[in-house]
Motif scaffolding. Structure first.
Motif, PDB file in Angstrom:
ATOM      1  N   PHE A 185    -138.234  12.614  13.471  1.00  0.00           N
ATOM      2  CA  PHE A 185    -138.462  10.967  12.431  1.00  0.00           C
ATOM      3  C   PHE A 185    -137.591  10.489  13.097  1.00  0.00           C
ATOM      4  N   MET A 186    -136.509  10.448  13.972  1.00  0.00           N
ATOM      5  CA  MET A 186    -136.191   9.620  14.800  1.00  0.00           C
ATOM      6  C   MET A 186    -137.490   8.573  15.476  1.00  0.00           C
ATOM      7  N   ALA A 187    -137.836   9.717  15.808  1.00  0.00           N
ATOM      8  CA  ALA A 187    -138.644   8.953  17.089  1.00  0.00           C
ATOM      9  C   ALA A 187    -139.775   7.478  16.145  1.00  0.00           C
ATOM     10  N   MET A 188    -140.263   8.474  15.123  1.00  0.00           N
ATOM     11  CA  MET A 188    -140.833   7.210  14.113  1.00  0.00           C
ATOM     12  C   MET A 188    -140.291   5.865  13.551  1.00  0.00           C
ATOM     13  N   VAL A 189    -138.883   6.608  13.596  1.00  0.00           N
ATOM     14  CA  VAL A 189    -138.084   5.050  13.069  1.00  0.00           C
ATOM     15  C   VAL A 189    -137.885   3.908  13.940  1.00  0.00           C
ATOM     16  N   LYS A 190    -138.047   4.169  15.419  1.00  0.00           N
ATOM     17  CA  LYS A 190    -137.782   3.527  16.522  1.00  0.00           C
ATOM     18  C   LYS A 190    -139.203   2.626  16.559  1.00  0.00           C
ATOM     19  N   THR A 191    -140.488   3.568  16.023  1.00  0.00           N
ATOM     20  CA  THR A 191    -142.036   3.236  16.331  1.00  0.00           C
ATOM     21  C   THR A 191    -141.788   2.340  15.540  1.00  0.00           C
ATOM     22  N   ASN A 192    -141.411   2.102  14.388  1.00  0.00           N
ATOM     23  CA  ASN A 192    -141.367   1.575  12.885  1.00  0.00           C
ATOM     24  C   ASN A 192    -140.508   0.073  12.924  1.00  0.00           C
ATOM     25  N   GLY A 193    -139.578   0.208  14.424  1.00  0.00           N
ATOM     26  CA  GLY A 193    -139.170  -1.085  14.233  1.00  0.00           C
ATOM     27  C   GLY A 193    -137.853  -0.944  14.415  1.00  0.00           C
ATOM     28  N   GLY A 194    -136.867  -0.024  13.896  1.00  0.00           N
ATOM     29  CA  GLY A 194    -135.492   0.103  13.363  1.00  0.00           C
ATOM     30  C   GLY A 194    -135.349   1.527  14.325  1.00  0.00           C
ATOM     31  N   GLN A 195    -133.895   1.382  14.360  1.00  0.00           N
ATOM     32  CA  GLN A 195    -133.130   2.725  14.693  1.00  0.00           C
ATOM     33  C   GLN A 195    -132.455   3.678  14.109  1.00  0.00           C
ATOM     34  N   ALA A 196    -131.860   4.853  14.353  1.00  0.00           N
ATOM     35  CA  ALA A 196    -131.791   6.290  14.150  1.00  0.00           C
ATOM     36  C   ALA A 196    -130.810   6.769  15.162  1.00  0.00           C
ATOM     37  N   ILE A 197    -129.400   6.499  14.227  1.00  0.00           N
ATOM     38  CA  ILE A 197    -128.255   7.307  14.864  1.00  0.00           C
ATOM     39  C   ILE A 197    -127.612   8.323  14.502  1.00  0.00           C
ATOM     40  N   ARG A 198    -127.873   9.681  14.983  1.00  0.00           N
ATOM     41  CA  ARG A 198    -127.302  10.965  14.491  1.00  0.00           C
ATOM     42  C   ARG A 198    -125.160  10.710  14.592  1.00  0.00           C
ATOM     43  N   VAL A 199    -125.045  11.131  13.265  1.00  0.00           N
ATOM     44  CA  VAL A 199    -123.197  10.739  13.258  1.00  0.00           C
ATOM     45  C   VAL A 199    -122.591  11.949  13.035  1.00  0.00           C
ATOM     46  N   THR A 200    -121.751  12.314  12.952  1.00  0.00           N
ATOM     47  CA  THR A 200    -121.308  13.643  11.907  1.00  0.00           C
ATOM     48  C   THR A 200    -120.602  13.087  10.492  1.00  0.00           C
ATOM     49  N   SER A 201    -120.082  11.788  10.978  1.00  0.00           N
ATOM     50  CA  SER A 201    -119.430  11.601   9.805  1.00  0.00           C
ATOM     51  C   SER A 201    -119.321  10.440   8.920  1.00  0.00           C
ATOM     52  N   LEU A 202    -119.272   9.890   7.850  1.00  0.00           N
ATOM     53  CA  LEU A 202    -119.135   8.281   7.144  1.00  0.00           C
ATOM     54  C   LEU A 202    -118.237   7.482   8.717  1.00  0.00           C
ATOM     55  N   THR A 203    -117.229   7.643   8.638  1.00  0.00           N
ATOM     56  CA  THR A 203    -116.251   7.234   9.680  1.00  0.00           C
ATOM     57  C   THR A 203    -117.057   7.293  10.952  1.00  0.00           C
ATOM     58  N   GLN A 204    -118.344   7.782  11.541  1.00  0.00           N
ATOM     59  CA  GLN A 204    -118.467   7.268  12.512  1.00  0.00           C
ATOM     60  C   GLN A 204    -119.505   6.269  12.076  1.00  0.00           C
ATOM     61  N   ALA A 205    -119.842   6.373  11.252  1.00  0.00           N
ATOM     62  CA  ALA A 205    -120.973   5.236  10.389  1.00  0.00           C
ATOM     63  C   ALA A 205    -120.362   3.459  10.715  1.00  0.00           C
ATOM     64  N   HIS A 206    -118.696   3.761   9.439  1.00  0.00           N
ATOM     65  CA  HIS A 206    -118.871   3.245   9.821  1.00  0.00           C
ATOM     66  C   HIS A 206    -117.803   1.971  11.104  1.00  0.00           C
ATOM     67  N   ALA A 207    -117.630   3.190  12.216  1.00  0.00           N
ATOM     68  CA  ALA A 207    -117.104   2.612  13.516  1.00  0.00           C
ATOM     69  C   ALA A 207    -118.313   1.814  13.566  1.00  0.00           C
ATOM     70  N   PHE A 208    -119.067   2.317  13.793  1.00  0.00           N
ATOM     71  CA  PHE A 208    -121.148   1.603  14.363  1.00  0.00           C
ATOM     72  C   PHE A 208    -121.096  -0.104  13.582  1.00  0.00           C
ATOM     73  N   LEU A 209    -120.606   0.287  12.193  1.00  0.00           N
ATOM     74  CA  LEU A 209    -121.341  -1.248  11.347  1.00  0.00           C
ATOM     75  C   LEU A 209    -119.941  -2.024  11.795  1.00  0.00           C
ATOM     76  N   ALA A 210    -119.160  -1.405  11.973  1.00  0.00           N
ATOM     77  CA  ALA A 210    -117.544  -2.578  12.524  1.00  0.00           C
ATOM     78  C   ALA A 210    -117.941  -3.185  13.165  1.00  0.00           C
ATOM     79  N   GLU A 211    -118.389  -2.458  14.067  1.00  0.00           N
ATOM     80  CA  GLU A 211    -119.211  -3.068  15.825  1.00  0.00           C
ATOM     81  C   GLU A 211    -120.238  -3.985  15.969  1.00  0.00           C
ATOM     82  N   GLU A 212    -121.479  -3.430  14.546  1.00  0.00           N
ATOM     83  CA  GLU A 212    -122.472  -4.510  15.195  1.00  0.00           C
ATOM     84  C   GLU A 212    -122.711  -5.200  13.802  1.00  0.00           C
ATOM     85  N   TYR A 213    -121.657  -4.937  13.192  1.00  0.00           N
ATOM     86  CA  TYR A 213    -121.715  -6.217  12.100  1.00  0.00           C
ATOM     87  C   TYR A 213    -120.552  -7.143  12.217  1.00  0.00           C
ATOM     88  N   ASP A 214    -120.715  -8.456  11.024  1.00  0.00           N
ATOM     89  CA  ASP A 214    -119.943  -8.951  10.948  1.00  0.00           C
ATOM     90  C   ASP A 214    -119.414  -8.945   9.709  1.00  0.00           C
TER      91      ASP A 214
END
Length: 196
Positions: free
Chosen positions: A43-72
């Motif tokens: 699945f992760m390889a196909m997301v990349k092939t489709n032009g996206g990125q897939a990230i494994r996280v252990t919690s929504l807190t990690q997802a929030h930290a990534f979004l805060a770093e990548e987006y305004d």
């Protein structure tokens, strides 16, 4: 007695040539093409092939930290994922902000490893246009909801929720001179967060 016309002859022949109706088979017999232990990697390889990125996280807190770093996060943002509260406006009160929607975060119901398609239903989306009008799209998906192919996915999705759609990567087109353009008529980026 009425004279038989060519039209009548043709229609009679069509009626006689109609095949017998048979019930559809219970299952179509498509075997899974990806082993269960390889679903996440495929699945992760196909997301990349489709032009996206897939990230494994252990919690929504990690997802929030990534979004805060990548987006305004001061720009218009909506999240419909329980536990990932980063929305900074309410569409009912400030509908005009949908014109400049910077990021939408939604929860996927089923992910398909063979093509990275993620099923979103109306309960997850809210306003049907959200995944298509946002500049950036993030989807949260549980690894336990990954399947190998579309046949398996259709057995799991609930089609009685009203609107639903599969999304597989950011928007793209290759119509013009066969050049792939990502972000042509919808979100320019797709980030998928995979939760265990």
């Amino acid at each position: 007695m009425a004279e038989t016309t060519t039209r009548d002859t043709i229609l009679a022949a069509i009626r006689q040539g109609k095949p017998d109706l048979h019930p559809l088979p219970e299952t179509l017999g498509f075997a899974p093409n990806i082993k269960p232990e390889n679903l996440v990697e495929a699945f992760m390889a196909m997301v990349k092939t489709n032009g996206g990125q897939a990230i494994r996280v252990t919690s929504l807190t990690q997802a929030h930290a990534f979004l805060a770093e990548e987006y305004d996060l001061t720009l218009p943002i909506l999240s419909h994922v329980p536990g990932l509260d980063i929305s900074n406006f309410t569409p009912a009160a400030e509908l005009r902000l949908l014109d400049d929607l910077h990021l939408v975060v939604l929860e996927g119901k089923v992910g398909v490893a063979e093509n990275a398609a993620i099923w979103l239903d109306e309960a997850a989306i809210g306003i049907r246009a959200l995944p298509f009008i946002s500049l950036n799209l993030s989807l949260v998906l549980s690894e336990k909801n990954l399947v190998g192919n579309m046949h398996e996915a259709y057995r799991l999705i609930d089609t009685h929720t009203g609107f639903g759609t599969f999304i597989a990567g950011p928007s793209k087109t290759a119509d013009i001179e066969q050049s792939l353009v990502i972000g042509a008529h919808g979100s320019k980026t797709l980030t998928v967060f995979l939760l265990p």
